[in-house]
Design a protein around this motif. Sequence first.
Motif, PDB file in Angstrom:
ATOM      1  N   LYS A 239      53.980  25.130  36.594  1.00  0.00           N
ATOM      2  CA  LYS A 239      53.724  26.609  36.940  1.00  0.00           C
ATOM      3  C   LYS A 239      52.745  27.061  35.798  1.00  0.00           C
ATOM      4  CE  LYS A 239      54.029  30.197  39.620  1.00  0.00           C
ATOM      5  NZ  LYS A 239      54.987  30.887  39.654  1.00  0.00           N
ATOM      6  N   GLU A 240      51.455  27.642  36.309  1.00  0.00           N
ATOM      7  CA  GLU A 240      50.631  28.300  35.565  1.00  0.00           C
ATOM      8  C   GLU A 240      50.130  29.327  36.352  1.00  0.00           C
ATOM      9  OE1 GLU A 240      48.860  24.646  32.742  1.00  0.00           O
ATOM     10  OE2 GLU A 240      47.566  25.372  34.274  1.00  0.00           O
ATOM     11  N   GLU A 241      49.494  30.546  35.519  1.00  0.00           N
ATOM     12  CA  GLU A 241      48.812  31.608  36.233  1.00  0.00           C
ATOM     13  C   GLU A 241      47.653  31.172  37.109  1.00  0.00           C
ATOM     14  OE1 GLU A 241      48.601  35.511  37.197  1.00  0.00           O
ATOM     15  OE2 GLU A 241      50.190  34.404  35.988  1.00  0.00           O
ATOM     16  N   PRO A 242      47.767  31.548  38.398  1.00  0.00           N
ATOM     17  CA  PRO A 242      46.563  31.066  39.275  1.00  0.00           C
ATOM     18  C   PRO A 242      45.286  31.595  38.555  1.00  0.00           C
ATOM     19  CG  PRO A 242      48.370  32.114  40.396  1.00  0.00           C
ATOM     20  CD  PRO A 242      48.616  32.032  39.155  1.00  0.00           C
ATOM     21  N   HIS A 243      44.352  30.684  38.569  1.00  0.00           N
ATOM     22  CA  HIS A 243      42.808  31.140  38.122  1.00  0.00           C
ATOM     23  C   HIS A 243      41.843  31.209  38.966  1.00  0.00           C
ATOM     24  CE1 HIS A 243      39.834  31.380  35.110  1.00  0.00           C
ATOM     25  NE2 HIS A 243      39.076  30.509  35.444  1.00  0.00           N
ATOM     26  N   PHE A 244      41.632  32.585  39.467  1.00  0.00           N
ATOM     27  CA  PHE A 244      40.549  32.825  40.378  1.00  0.00           C
ATOM     28  C   PHE A 244      38.954  33.197  39.494  1.00  0.00           C
ATOM     29  CE2 PHE A 244      44.348  34.030  42.437  1.00  0.00           C
ATOM     30  CZ  PHE A 244      43.964  33.729  43.865  1.00  0.00           C
ATOM     31  N   GLN A 245      38.024  33.079  40.534  1.00  0.00           N
ATOM     32  CA  GLN A 245      36.593  33.136  39.896  1.00  0.00           C
ATOM     33  C   GLN A 245      35.916  33.739  41.232  1.00  0.00           C
ATOM     34  OE1 GLN A 245      34.942  33.423  37.165  1.00  0.00           O
ATOM     35  NE2 GLN A 245      36.173  32.180  35.810  1.00  0.00           N
ATOM     36  N   ASN A 246      35.271  34.805  40.785  1.00  0.00           N
ATOM     37  CA  ASN A 246      34.399  35.706  41.926  1.00  0.00           C
ATOM     38  C   ASN A 246      33.037  35.787  41.506  1.00  0.00           C
ATOM     39  OD1 ASN A 246      36.173  36.506  44.174  1.00  0.00           O
ATOM     40  ND2 ASN A 246      37.264  37.357  42.294  1.00  0.00           N
ATOM     41  N   ILE A 247      32.077  35.207  42.272  1.00  0.00           N
ATOM     42  CA  ILE A 247      30.881  35.126  41.836  1.00  0.00           C
ATOM     43  C   ILE A 247      29.835  35.810  43.018  1.00  0.00           C
ATOM     44  CG2 ILE A 247      28.647  33.512  41.509  1.00  0.00           C
ATOM     45  CD1 ILE A 247      30.888  31.464  40.335  1.00  0.00           C
ATOM     46  N   GLU A 248      29.043  36.806  42.567  1.00  0.00           N
ATOM     47  CA  GLU A 248      28.182  37.480  43.569  1.00  0.00           C
ATOM     48  C   GLU A 248      27.293  36.587  44.024  1.00  0.00           C
ATOM     49  OE1 GLU A 248      26.154  41.820  44.088  1.00  0.00           O
ATOM     50  OE2 GLU A 248      27.154  41.357  42.428  1.00  0.00           O
ATOM     51  N   ILE A 249      26.750  36.637  45.209  1.00  0.00           N
ATOM     52  CA  ILE A 249      25.474  35.793  45.495  1.00  0.00           C
ATOM     53  C   ILE A 249      24.658  36.997  45.786  1.00  0.00           C
ATOM     54  CG2 ILE A 249      24.608  34.581  47.297  1.00  0.00           C
ATOM     55  CD1 ILE A 249      27.166  33.081  47.850  1.00  0.00           C
ATOM     56  N   SER A 250      23.547  37.135  45.049  1.00  0.00           N
ATOM     57  CA  SER A 250      22.573  38.338  45.089  1.00  0.00           C
ATOM     58  C   SER A 250      21.097  37.885  44.664  1.00  0.00           C
ATOM     59  CB  SER A 250      22.768  39.420  43.975  1.00  0.00           C
ATOM     60  OG  SER A 250      23.172  38.884  42.714  1.00  0.00           O
ATOM     61  N   GLY A 251      20.175  38.773  45.042  1.00  0.00           N
ATOM     62  CA  GLY A 251      18.757  38.451  44.825  1.00  0.00           C
ATOM     63  C   GLY A 251      18.193  37.873  45.842  1.00  0.00           C
ATOM     64  N   PHE A 252      18.685  37.746  47.332  1.00  0.00           N
ATOM     65  CA  PHE A 252      18.127  37.199  48.168  1.00  0.00           C
ATOM     66  C   PHE A 252      17.995  38.249  49.385  1.00  0.00           C
ATOM     67  CE2 PHE A 252      20.714  33.828  46.290  1.00  0.00           C
ATOM     68  CZ  PHE A 252      19.628  33.040  46.211  1.00  0.00           C
ATOM     69  N   ASP A 253      17.058  38.634  50.087  1.00  0.00           N
ATOM     70  CA  ASP A 253      16.483  39.462  51.248  1.00  0.00           C
ATOM     71  C   ASP A 253      17.540  39.237  52.299  1.00  0.00           C
ATOM     72  OD1 ASP A 253      14.358  40.549  49.670  1.00  0.00           O
ATOM     73  OD2 ASP A 253      13.201  39.358  50.595  1.00  0.00           O
ATOM     74  N   LYS A 254      17.620  37.911  52.717  1.00  0.00           N
ATOM     75  CA  LYS A 254      18.673  37.806  53.742  1.00  0.00           C
ATOM     76  C   LYS A 254      18.936  36.348  53.713  1.00  0.00           C
ATOM     77  CE  LYS A 254      19.586  37.958  58.621  1.00  0.00           C
ATOM     78  NZ  LYS A 254      18.872  38.263  60.074  1.00  0.00           N
ATOM     79  N   VAL A 255      20.427  35.920  53.465  1.00  0.00           N
ATOM     80  CA  VAL A 255      20.809  34.697  53.265  1.00  0.00           C
ATOM     81  C   VAL A 255      21.272  34.257  54.623  1.00  0.00           C
ATOM     82  CG1 VAL A 255      22.754  33.382  52.545  1.00  0.00           C
ATOM     83  CG2 VAL A 255      21.889  35.087  50.898  1.00  0.00           C
ATOM     84  N   LYS A 256      20.667  32.933  54.790  1.00  0.00           N
ATOM     85  CA  LYS A 256      20.964  32.699  56.409  1.00  0.00           C
ATOM     86  C   LYS A 256      22.304  31.548  56.089  1.00  0.00           C
ATOM     87  CE  LYS A 256      20.697  28.917  59.563  1.00  0.00           C
ATOM     88  NZ  LYS A 256      21.623  27.737  59.416  1.00  0.00           N
TER      89      LYS A 256
END
Length: 473
Positions: A239-256
Amino acid sequence: MKKITLLFLSLLVFSSGLLYATDEITFKLEKKQKLIGTFSGDINQEFSVHMIIFKDKNKDDYRIKPFFIDQNQQIKALDEVSFMEEPTIVSYHFEQESSNLSLLVSAEGEDENELHIIDINTQNNFQKRSKQPFKNSYLIVRLTDKSILINREDDNPELKLVTIKNSDTSSEVNYNFEGENLEDFETIFDKKPEVINTKEFVENGSVNESKLYFSNNKLVFDYTSEDIYKTLQLNPDKKEEPHFQNIEISGFDKVKDVNSYIYKDKSFLFINDKEDISLQSYDVNTGSKLMDNSLRKSLQNTIDKDILDDFIKDSSRNRNGLTGTVNTTEDKKMLVTIDYVDTRTYNYNYNWWFHHWFIHQQMMFQQQMMQQHQQMQMMNYGPNVSSYSDNENIYTKKEHKSIQLLIDTDFSVSTDEAKPERKKIDKEIYIKPLDDNRKIKEATLAFTQNSTRYLYYSKETDSFHIKSENLKE
C-alpha cells in the motif's frame, strides 16, 4: 526441425508421466468425454500453454488436459485437472526457476464461485492446488510469472488488487479514492480501461480513452481527452499513496484526436489538430516535459512532405482514430509508430483467448434462445481460427503506411531503420491456412518470437494435435 504437414501423426514417447515429441503429439477423447472448448496462450513469447476442456461422463466431472511447450519447442503433455463444475480459464503464468505452470481457473462452488490455483511442475508433473472465493474480476493483468486480478464493485471508488504467484503465495492491496482523489478516479474509470500487453510488439494499441499498463513494477492507468491527460500509478505489492498526474493539453486551435502510450517511466502523447500531429513525452513520476515535436514543423526534414500531407489528411477523417505506440529496438532505442485505424471496425485485444472466451459465452446465450431451431454450437476458449475470419475487428487490411520514428535516449529523432526487440508477427498468414482447411476445427494458436504453436482437432484422425513450427522468414 523437420517439416511436417498439419495432419501428420508423429509417434509419441511416454516417459516419467510426460509425453515428449519434437514436432507434434496427439490426444483423443474417450466416448463419454464431451468437448467444451480449447485454449492456447503464450507466456512472454517464450513458452506456451494449450488446454483441452471437456466433460467426463464416466467420472461425472469436468477436466482440463494441459500441454506445455518450452522455449526449445519441446512439447509436454501434463496430467489432467478435474473440477466438479464447468471451469473457466481466468489467467495463467509460469515461474521458470521452479518450472511451475500456474493455472487460475474459476468454477462454481457449493455456496459461491471459487478460484482454483493449480501449480503444475512441468518437469515432474507434480500438482499442487488451492482455492479461494472468486467474483469475476474487473481487470486482469497477466504477467510472465504472476497474475494481478483487479476487482471493483459498481459505482464504488475502491480497487482491490490481488496478486497471485502460485497456490501458496498471494497478496492483496486495497485502494480507496474517496475525498480529493475521487474526481480523478471517476474520470479515469468512467469507462473500463483496456489493458495493453507490452510483452509483444504493439503495432497500434488501444483507442480507448482509458488504458492500463504494467511498467516498472507499477500499474499505470492513463486517460486522454481533447484538453487533459491523466495518469495514475498504483503499487500492487504494498500500500502506497496513489500517484496522480494531470497534464493540460493546450496550444492548439482545435484538437481532433489524442492518443497515448506508456513506455517504462515515460508517457507519450500523440495529438492530431488536423493541420499537424504533435508528439510529446512526459516523465510519469514528475510530470516534467521531456519532448515536444510536431511532424510538420520540428520533423519536416525527416519525413517526406507528400507522405506527411496524405497521412494527416487521412488520419483526420471522422471515422479514423490516431494511434501511437513505442517499442524497444534491439539497440535499446525507442521505435515510435504513429498510425491511424478505422474506429468502426478496429478493436485491440490484450488477451486473444479471453476475447474469444467472451464471444463463446455470448454465443452460448444466443443459442440457448434458439434451441428449438438448432443444436447449440460451442466455440473455443482460446484464439479460435474460425472466429478470426468472421470478425473484421481483428484483421482489417490497411492501405496506408504508418510513420515510424527512431528516438534515442537523449530524445534525438530520426527516421533510420531499426529492428524492434520483439518481432512484429503477421498472425494472419498462420491463421488463414487453418481457417481454410475443412478437415480441422477447434484450432487455437499461440505465438512466440520464433514459432507458432497450434492446438487443433483433426476429423481424419479423430484426435487433437499439438504442434510447434518455426515462424516463416
